[in-house]
Design an enzyme around this catalytic site. Structure first.
Site, PDB file in Angstrom:
ATOM      1  N   ARG A  37      86.542  41.125  -0.902  1.00  0.00           N
ATOM      2  CA  ARG A  37      86.357  42.320  -1.732  1.00  0.00           C
ATOM      3  C   ARG A  37      87.699  42.941  -2.124  1.00  0.00           C
ATOM      4  O   ARG A  37      87.849  43.455  -3.238  1.00  0.00           O
ATOM      5  CB  ARG A  37      85.502  43.354  -0.999  1.00  0.00           C
ATOM      6  CG  ARG A  37      84.011  43.030  -1.004  1.00  0.00           C
ATOM      7  CD  ARG A  37      83.195  44.137  -0.392  1.00  0.00           C
ATOM      8  NE  ARG A  37      81.770  43.937  -0.634  1.00  0.00           N
ATOM      9  CZ  ARG A  37      80.813  44.736  -0.208  1.00  0.00           C
ATOM     10  NH1 ARG A  37      81.139  45.811   0.496  1.00  0.00           N
ATOM     11  NH2 ARG A  37      79.542  44.480  -0.470  1.00  0.00           N
ATOM     12  N   LYS A 199      60.242  38.112   2.691  1.00  0.00           N
ATOM     13  CA  LYS A 199      59.064  38.919   2.380  1.00  0.00           C
ATOM     14  C   LYS A 199      58.864  39.194   0.894  1.00  0.00           C
ATOM     15  O   LYS A 199      59.805  39.531   0.186  1.00  0.00           O
ATOM     16  CB  LYS A 199      59.146  40.255   3.129  1.00  0.00           C
ATOM     17  CG  LYS A 199      59.133  40.119   4.641  1.00  0.00           C
ATOM     18  CD  LYS A 199      59.184  41.486   5.302  1.00  0.00           C
ATOM     19  CE  LYS A 199      59.107  41.373   6.821  1.00  0.00           C
ATOM     20  NZ  LYS A 199      59.137  42.702   7.480  1.00  0.00           N
ATOM     21  N   GLY A 356      71.685  40.122  -0.585  1.00  0.00           N
ATOM     22  CA  GLY A 356      71.236  39.699   0.735  1.00  0.00           C
ATOM     23  C   GLY A 356      71.906  38.454   1.271  1.00  0.00           C
ATOM     24  O   GLY A 356      73.134  38.344   1.317  1.00  0.00           O
ATOM     25  N   GLY A 379      72.781  45.712  -2.139  1.00  0.00           N
ATOM     26  CA  GLY A 379      71.728  46.623  -2.568  1.00  0.00           C
ATOM     27  C   GLY A 379      71.777  46.970  -4.038  1.00  0.00           C
ATOM     28  O   GLY A 379      70.732  47.075  -4.702  1.00  0.00           O
TER      29      GLY A 379
END
Length: 399
Positions: A37, A199, A356, A379
């Site tokens: 980063r 999920k 993720g 996110g």
């Protein structure tokens, strides 16, 4: 990007330019263990310093919850940033507002860079407190947001500060937005999205938004099991969300009505234990045993996914196809990632990935730097896929 101010026409010489970056990087024993980063954010800092700006770098680190925590100081990051900038000295201030920050900023000469202490040592940061935002703004003449990964948060250093300073998009943020636009809004067709992960519940909004933006949706990971269960198939002891089978059927029906092809696994790699190198076998999805867990997609499914990619010009990837962290259940993710990377290198496919476990999965496959663009935004990337307006991006829009 037409409604954002870019750095191209900015006359930065002699100006105090505050740059919001995301240097919330992995640390161990007071040392940075992954400077990715920082390396990505260096482009904007170099450009501004090269233009003669007094560059003031601000970032958060960890979750100190408005208190000073020595273990979450940005001081070690100043040293790493200096190394990334080829030895350029980076001044460090023990606070991000007040006398300590003012003294360091006041001593900067044109072309010099300073890093201020952790924004989250002040409760006003996460509360988007106007007084704290104004105190930050008082240190600069211009504001640059180069932290797409923080732009889904309405924090003082992302949103509040733009009320007092002219705001620009940094090069990293600009690149990210342009890549996402290329993959979603203006994708070369046919376009496919590969959506995996554990999920369905965490990806409902993503799937709903993608139905209007791509031609094919490839579903893998544990979430594929919920779709298989919704079709009336027995999935043994596989991870699934039984209460969402109706929603899965609804998504499948919407896809069909919009002529979007839903690509589900036709075979799976199953085991009775979820552990590394557990005895496994490949079976049709219609032949999963009562004690079996589907932990990866099988070769027939891999072939079908690769055939889908060959017919597409754009691929948006979010989530692994199987339990890639545990061999041999990484085979599908690795194989498909390598195929996508090869097609990218051949100029046949534009590939944009993020969110993720995706970055870790592509790194595991050895293709992290072979995709067209890989986002580390987490996110913010996911919320963008969901079609949500990000506060930090909205704050940059020109009136």
């Amino acid at each position: 990007m037409a409604d954002f101010k870019k750095l191209d026409g900015l006359d930065a010489k002699g100006k105090r330019v505050i740059v919001r970056v995301d240097f919330n990087v992995p640390m161990a024993d007071g040392r940075v263990t992954d400077a990715t980063r920082i390396e990505r954010g260096a482009q904007t800092l170099k450009e501004l310093a090269g233009k003669g700006a007094k560059v003031i770098v601000i970032s958060h680190f960890g979750r100190p919850k408005g208190r000073v925590e020595s273990s979450m100081s940005l001081r070690p990051i100043a040293e790493t940033l200096s190394q990334v900038l080829a030895g350029t000295k980076v001044a460090f201030a023990d606070d991000c507002v007040g006398p300590a920050a003012e003294a360091v900023v006041g001593a900067l000469k044109d072309g010099e860079i300073a890093l201020l202490e952790n924004l989250r040592f002040h409760a006003g940061e996460e509360k988007n407190d106007p007084a704290f935002a104004k105190a930050l703004a008082s240190l600069g003449d211009i504001y640059v947001n180069d932290a797409f990964s923080c732009s889904h948060r309405a924090h003082a250093s992302v949103v509040g500060i733009t009320a007092d300073l002219p705001a620009y998009a940094g090069r990293l943020l600009q690149t990210e937005l342009e890549a996402l636009e290329k993959a979603l809004g203006g994708a070369a067709r046919p376009a496919a999205a590969l959506v995996g992960g554990a999920k369905v519940s965490t990806k409902l909004d993503v799937l709903g938004n993608l139905l209007d933006r791509v031609d094919k949706i490839i579903i893998g990971g544990g979430m594929a099991n919920t779709f298989l269960l919704a079709e009336g198939l027995s999935i043994g002891k596989s991870l699934a969300e039984k209460d969402l089978t109706a929603k899965a059927n609804e998504i499948a029906a919407q896809a069909k009505s919009r002529s979007v092809e839903l690509v589900l696994p036709s075979d799976g790699v199953v085991a009775t234990k979820f552990e590394a190198n557990a005895p496994s076998k490949t079976v049709s999805v219609s032949e999963v045993g009562a004690d079996d867990m589907i932990l990866d997609v099988g070769q027939v499914s891999i072939d079908a996914i690769e055939k889908t990619l060959l017919a597409c010009k754009t691929l948006l990837w979010n989530g692994p196809l199987g339990a890639f962290e545990i061999p041999p259940f990484d085979k599908a993710t690795v194989a498909v990632a390598q195929t996508a990377a090869r097609l990218t290198e051949e100029g046949k496919l534009t590939t944009v990935a993020g969110g993720g476990d995706t970055v870790a999965a592509l790194a595991h496959a050895g293709v992290l730097h072979k995709f067209s663009y890989v986002s580390t935004a987490g996110g913010a990337f996911l919320e963008w896929l969901e079609g949500k307006e990000l506060p930090g991006i909205t704050a940059l829009r020109q009136d």
